[in-house]
Write a protein that holds these residues in place. Structure first.
Motif, PDB file in Angstrom:
ATOM      1  N   ALA A  92       8.803 -72.357  76.554  1.00 16.83           N
ATOM      2  CA  ALA A  92       8.552 -73.768  76.260  1.00 16.83           C
ATOM      3  C   ALA A  92       7.088 -74.153  76.433  1.00 16.83           C
ATOM      4  O   ALA A  92       6.651 -75.182  75.915  1.00 16.83           O
ATOM      5  CB  ALA A  92       9.424 -74.653  77.151  1.00 16.83           C
ATOM      6  N   ARG A  93       6.306 -73.335  77.127  1.00 17.44           N
ATOM      7  CA  ARG A  93       4.888 -73.618  77.348  1.00 17.44           C
ATOM      8  C   ARG A  93       3.990 -72.839  76.394  1.00 17.44           C
ATOM      9  O   ARG A  93       2.778 -73.001  76.423  1.00 17.44           O
ATOM     10  CB  ARG A  93       4.516 -73.294  78.793  1.00 17.44           C
ATOM     11  N   GLY A  94       4.583 -71.960  75.599  1.00 16.08           N
ATOM     12  CA  GLY A  94       3.792 -71.159  74.675  1.00 16.08           C
ATOM     13  C   GLY A  94       3.422 -69.791  75.205  1.00 16.08           C
ATOM     14  O   GLY A  94       2.637 -69.072  74.578  1.00 16.08           O
ATOM     15  N   ILE A  95       3.972 -69.399  76.348  1.00 22.65           N
ATOM     16  CA  ILE A  95       3.706 -68.067  76.900  1.00 22.65           C
ATOM     17  C   ILE A  95       4.406 -67.025  76.032  1.00 22.65           C
ATOM     18  O   ILE A  95       5.616 -67.120  75.809  1.00 22.65           O
ATOM     19  CB  ILE A  95       4.204 -67.975  78.354  1.00 22.65           C
ATOM     20  N   PRO A  96       3.678 -66.030  75.521  1.00 26.50           N
ATOM     21  CA  PRO A  96       4.310 -65.039  74.635  1.00 26.50           C
ATOM     22  C   PRO A  96       5.261 -64.120  75.388  1.00 26.50           C
ATOM     23  O   PRO A  96       4.883 -63.484  76.369  1.00 26.50           O
ATOM     24  CB  PRO A  96       3.117 -64.264  74.066  1.00 26.50           C
ATOM     25  N   LEU A  97       6.499 -64.063  74.918  1.00 27.56           N
ATOM     26  CA  LEU A  97       7.515 -63.192  75.504  1.00 27.56           C
ATOM     27  C   LEU A  97       7.729 -61.942  74.662  1.00 27.56           C
ATOM     28  O   LEU A  97       8.025 -60.874  75.194  1.00 27.56           O
ATOM     29  CB  LEU A  97       8.845 -63.947  75.635  1.00 27.56           C
ATOM     30  N   VAL A  98       7.598 -62.090  73.345  1.00 22.44           N
ATOM     31  CA  VAL A  98       7.834 -60.984  72.410  1.00 22.44           C
ATOM     32  C   VAL A  98       6.765 -61.033  71.335  1.00 22.44           C
ATOM     33  O   VAL A  98       6.372 -62.119  70.883  1.00 22.44           O
ATOM     34  CB  VAL A  98       9.231 -61.097  71.752  1.00 22.44           C
ATOM     35  N   ILE A  99       6.295 -59.857  70.921  1.00 19.58           N
ATOM     36  CA  ILE A  99       5.395 -59.778  69.775  1.00 19.58           C
ATOM     37  C   ILE A  99       5.714 -58.500  69.007  1.00 19.58           C
ATOM     38  O   ILE A  99       5.681 -57.403  69.563  1.00 19.58           O
ATOM     39  CB  ILE A  99       3.915 -59.836  70.200  1.00 19.58           C
ATOM     40  N   LEU A 100       6.080 -58.667  67.730  1.00 21.18           N
ATOM     41  CA  LEU A 100       6.432 -57.547  66.861  1.00 21.18           C
ATOM     42  C   LEU A 100       5.640 -57.644  65.559  1.00 21.18           C
ATOM     43  O   LEU A 100       5.139 -58.718  65.210  1.00 21.18           O
ATOM     44  CB  LEU A 100       7.937 -57.549  66.560  1.00 21.18           C
ATOM     45  N   VAL A 101       5.562 -56.536  64.841  1.00 24.44           N
ATOM     46  CA  VAL A 101       4.785 -56.472  63.601  1.00 24.44           C
ATOM     47  C   VAL A 101       5.683 -55.976  62.476  1.00 24.44           C
ATOM     48  O   VAL A 101       6.518 -55.083  62.676  1.00 24.44           O
ATOM     49  CB  VAL A 101       3.573 -55.530  63.760  1.00 24.44           C
ATOM     50  N   SER A 102       5.509 -56.557  61.293  1.00 24.33           N
ATOM     51  CA  SER A 102       6.234 -56.097  60.110  1.00 24.33           C
ATOM     52  C   SER A 102       5.335 -56.246  58.894  1.00 24.33           C
ATOM     53  O   SER A 102       4.246 -56.819  58.969  1.00 24.33           O
ATOM     54  CB  SER A 102       7.526 -56.907  59.909  1.00 24.33           C
ATOM     55  N   GLY A 103       5.807 -55.741  57.764  1.00 24.36           N
ATOM     56  CA  GLY A 103       5.111 -55.967  56.513  1.00 24.36           C
ATOM     57  C   GLY A 103       5.248 -57.419  56.089  1.00 24.36           C
ATOM     58  O   GLY A 103       6.204 -58.110  56.471  1.00 24.36           O
ATOM     59  N   ALA A 104       4.303 -57.892  55.280  1.00 25.30           N
ATOM     60  CA  ALA A 104       4.292 -59.304  54.906  1.00 25.30           C
ATOM     61  C   ALA A 104       5.459 -59.692  54.011  1.00 25.30           C
ATOM     62  O   ALA A 104       5.815 -60.872  53.936  1.00 25.30           O
ATOM     63  CB  ALA A 104       2.974 -59.648  54.213  1.00 25.30           C
ATOM     64  N   ASN A 105       6.056 -58.726  53.321  1.00 24.24           N
ATOM     65  CA  ASN A 105       7.151 -59.067  52.413  1.00 24.24           C
ATOM     66  C   ASN A 105       8.509 -59.086  53.106  1.00 24.24           C
ATOM     67  O   ASN A 105       9.527 -59.295  52.455  1.00 24.24           O
ATOM     68  CB  ASN A 105       7.189 -58.102  51.222  1.00 24.24           C
ATOM     69  N   ARG A 106       8.530 -58.862  54.405  1.00 29.08           N
ATOM     70  CA  ARG A 106       9.790 -58.941  55.136  1.00 29.08           C
ATOM     71  C   ARG A 106      10.027 -60.381  55.572  1.00 29.08           C
ATOM     72  O   ARG A 106       9.209 -60.972  56.264  1.00 29.08           O
ATOM     73  CB  ARG A 106       9.782 -58.021  56.359  1.00 29.08           C
ATOM     74  N   HIS A 107      11.144 -60.935  55.166  1.00 27.49           N
ATOM     75  CA  HIS A 107      11.455 -62.323  55.500  1.00 27.49           C
ATOM     76  C   HIS A 107      11.586 -62.476  57.008  1.00 27.49           C
ATOM     77  O   HIS A 107      12.091 -61.588  57.703  1.00 27.49           O
ATOM     78  CB  HIS A 107      12.756 -62.741  54.808  1.00 27.49           C
ATOM     79  N   ARG A 121      -4.427 -66.290  81.438  1.00 27.30           N
ATOM     80  CA  ARG A 121      -5.010 -67.634  81.469  1.00 27.30           C
ATOM     81  C   ARG A 121      -4.108 -68.597  82.227  1.00 27.30           C
ATOM     82  O   ARG A 121      -4.588 -69.465  82.960  1.00 27.30           O
ATOM     83  CB  ARG A 121      -5.237 -68.133  80.042  1.00 27.30           C
ATOM     84  N   PHE A 122      -2.802 -68.447  82.055  1.00 33.51           N
ATOM     85  CA  PHE A 122      -1.867 -69.289  82.797  1.00 33.51           C
ATOM     86  C   PHE A 122      -1.890 -68.936  84.281  1.00 33.51           C
ATOM     87  O   PHE A 122      -1.826 -69.814  85.139  1.00 33.51           O
ATOM     88  CB  PHE A 122      -0.446 -69.119  82.243  1.00 33.51           C
ATOM     89  N   VAL A 123      -1.990 -67.627  84.588  1.00 32.11           N
ATOM     90  CA  VAL A 123      -2.025 -67.198  85.987  1.00 32.11           C
ATOM     91  C   VAL A 123      -3.292 -67.705  86.661  1.00 32.11           C
ATOM     92  O   VAL A 123      -3.265 -68.163  87.810  1.00 32.11           O
ATOM     93  CB  VAL A 123      -1.944 -65.660  86.089  1.00 32.11           C
ATOM     94  N   ASP A 124      -4.419 -67.637  85.948  1.00 34.26           N
ATOM     95  CA  ASP A 124      -5.700 -68.054  86.532  1.00 34.26           C
ATOM     96  C   ASP A 124      -5.673 -69.517  86.960  1.00 34.26           C
ATOM     97  O   ASP A 124      -6.379 -69.910  87.892  1.00 34.26           O
ATOM     98  CB  ASP A 124      -6.835 -67.824  85.531  1.00 34.26           C
ATOM     99  N   ARG A 125      -4.875 -70.325  86.292  1.00 35.00           N
ATOM    100  CA  ARG A 125      -4.788 -71.740  86.664  1.00 35.00           C
ATOM    101  C   ARG A 125      -4.100 -71.928  88.011  1.00 35.00           C
ATOM    102  O   ARG A 125      -4.242 -72.967  88.660  1.00 35.00           O
ATOM    103  CB  ARG A 125      -4.012 -72.514  85.594  1.00 35.00           C
ATOM    104  N   LEU A 126      -3.340 -70.905  88.429  1.00 41.74           N
ATOM    105  CA  LEU A 126      -2.618 -70.998  89.696  1.00 41.74           C
ATOM    106  C   LEU A 126      -3.465 -70.530  90.866  1.00 41.74           C
ATOM    107  O   LEU A 126      -3.125 -70.791  92.016  1.00 41.74           O
ATOM    108  CB  LEU A 126      -1.339 -70.147  89.635  1.00 41.74           C
ATOM    109  N   CYS A 127      -4.533 -69.788  90.566  1.00 41.45           N
ATOM    110  CA  CYS A 127      -5.327 -69.148  91.621  1.00 41.45           C
ATOM    111  C   CYS A 127      -6.550 -69.993  91.977  1.00 41.45           C
ATOM    112  O   CYS A 127      -7.020 -70.772  91.183  1.00 41.45           O
ATOM    113  CB  CYS A 127      -5.765 -67.758  91.171  1.00 41.45           C
TER     114      CYS A 127
END
Length: 269
Positions: free
Chosen positions: A139-154, A263-269
């Motif tokens: 909900a804060r925009g922290i990336p949980l998953v990142i995958l790569v595919s070809g551009a023609n894959r829906h 960057r999120f962690v640094d705000r806590l330190c």
């Protein structure tokens, strides 16, 4: 020309993951000519600026660009870039900073790759060879998953993989958390199988319906995933996919995800 060096928190999490240097049995170097921290700063400089590896200025003290590239490759083979984002997520959860109340999913095209795996003609851009980045964020925009595919894959074709790739994150007492309470998605995911996949995992689907929600409206909650895409695009080496090798491109993406978490962690330190 200098960029901000690696943050203390990122280096603290990365250092234990780096494999120990083993001297060559054939009489090669007995120690690293460039320290791991210097090499990491060189990798970060290239990632942030987008310059070719061979153009990394020697005056910065990070070693040659190819030395940094080889260190990136070797650490990737050792699983470092797979473990680093997970370590940063765990660090965030220790402070209860991952908001599991809702997550968002989206894909974004990355233009002009030089070819290689997971590239294909983009049907929305005159058939130009593109790649696509798929992410799931909290909900804060922290990336949980990142995958790569070809551009023609829906986008919807990557839905199940993305949802199932959400990692189990420890850091608090009890079992590691893996599933958000809700998942927001745009109309590209408005398919029965996507809703069924969420229901089978006890995740409430908040998927925009075609013909109901205006395409001009970003959504009250889905805007965070667009912002995270812009954070990834802020790295010069990721704004355009320069790397032909998929493993190197994915390594840079995972490093960028770890930096965003830091960057999120640094705000806590």
């Amino acid at each position: 020309m200098a960029r901000r060096p690696v943050s203390k928190e990122l280096w603290r999490q990365l250092q234990p993951l780096i494999p120990a240097f083993v001297p060559s049995a054939k009489g090669g170097a007995r120690k690293l000519a460039v320290s791991d921290e210097a090499a990491l700063n060189g990798i970060l400089f290239v990632l942030q600026t987008g310059i070719p590896w061979e153009d990394l200025p020697q005056s910065l003290g990070y070693g040659s660009g190819m030395t940094c590239w080889r260190r990136l490759r070797d650490w990737n083979a050792a699983g470092v870039w797979e473990q680093l984002p997970q370590a940063m997520l765990t660090r965030l959860r220790e402070h209860d900073q991952i908001d599991w109340s809702r997550a968002s999913i989206d894909g974004s095209s990355v233009p002009k790759p030089p070819g290689g795996r997971e590239t294909s003609p983009n049907p929305t851009d005159r058939g130009k060879l593109d790649s696509k980045r798929h992410i799931v964020v909290d909900a804060r925009g922290i990336p949980l998953v990142i995958l790569v595919s070809g551009a023609n894959r829906h986008d919807s074709k990557m839905f199940e993989r993305c949802v199932d790739a959400i990692p189990a994150v420890a850091g608090l007492s009890g079992r590691p958390r893996k599933r958000p309470a809700k998942l927001h998605a745009d109309k590209d995911y408005d398919f029965k199988r996507c809703r069924t996949h969420l229901r089978q995992r006890s995740i409430i689907g908040r998927i925009a319906r075609q013909g109901v929600e205006s395409s001009q409206r970003l959504g009250k909650h889905r805007w965070v995933v667009e912002r995270t895409h812009s954070w990834f695009a802020g790295f010069g080496k990721l704004r355009i996919r320069f790397e032909r090798r998929l493993d190197i491109h994915e390594a840079l993406l995972k490093l960028a995800a770890a930096i965003i978490c830091a960057r999120f962690v640094d705000r806590l330190c």
